[in-house]
Design a protein around this motif. Structure first.
Motif: not given
Length: 223
Positions: A79, A123, A160, A198, A202
């Motif tokens: 991320n 994310y 997620g 995810a 997100r």
């Protein structure tokens, strides 16, 4: 980390005593607290709007570890993050709210929390963060982990989820859907956790309350 003890007095913290008290009691009794749609709506909306206005360049690849031990590892997490400062109203209001919770926890549980740090986390589709701990036993750094979700109209099919693994091996992990305004707190040393991939963008805030670990060679918090 310090032992948790609940005082008899209820600190007066304006508009947030119910949520703050729920978090305090949950931490004492269970070590974690999950509160769906609990962040004050005005603050949640302000943070969401701020996220929409942030340029992509504000986010950087997330890493693991701190200072000399910091590294980037795409196998562990994929991320992006943007550290929260206090240079805009939305971030200032978030830090004020988090400081209010810190004061409440200190007075209610005698935790001695010294500082707070947090970042936005993005994310993208397919991004993840594999199972990990936010702090390790005996290091006296991060004590309480705090997560707030900022995702509108999130469905279980969007993935997620936060998986929060309980200390006892025979207990099933807790699965938290990252719905808008949900507030999660847990003891950093005791609860391994991960973020499942995810299926759409997100957003969240991840933060940590820390003890003062200053010594003659290093002043806390580290820069």
């Amino acid at each position: 980390m310090p032992a948790l003890t609940l005082t008899d007095n209820h600190p007066d913290d304006g508009d947030h005593p119910v949520l703050f008290e729920n978090i305090s009691r949950d931490l004492l009794l269970k070590g974690y607290s999950i509160n769906p749609y609990a962040l004050p709506l005005g603050l949640a909306e302000e943070l969401w709007q701020h996220l929409q206005q942030m340029p992509n360049t504000a986010f950087a690849n997330a890493g693991i570890g701190r200072q000399q031990a910091y590294s980037r590892n795409g196998f562990v997490r994929s991320n992006l993050i943007a550290w929260i400062q206090d240079d805009c109203p939305a971030e200032q209001h978030w830090l004020q709210w988090a400081t209010g919770l810190q004061s409440y926890l200190n007075r209610r549980l005698f935790l001695g929390l010294f500082s707070f740090e947090s970042h936005f986390a993005h994310y993208a589709t397919g991004d993840f963060y594999k199972r990990h701990l936010d702090a390790f036993k005996g290091q006296a750094n991060r004590v309480i982990s705090l997560i707030v979700y900022l995702n509108r109209d999130w469905n279980p099919s969007d993935g997620g989820e936060l998986m929060l693994y309980q200390p006892a091996a025979d207990q099933d992990p807790l699965r938290v859907t990252p719905t808008f305004g949900t507030v999660v707190a847990f003891l950093s040393e005791d609860f391994p956790h991960e973020v499942l991939p995810a299926r759409r963008d997100r957003y969240s805030i991840a933060g940590w309350y820390r003890l003062n670990s200053s010594h003659p060679e290093r002043v806390d918090p580290p820069s």
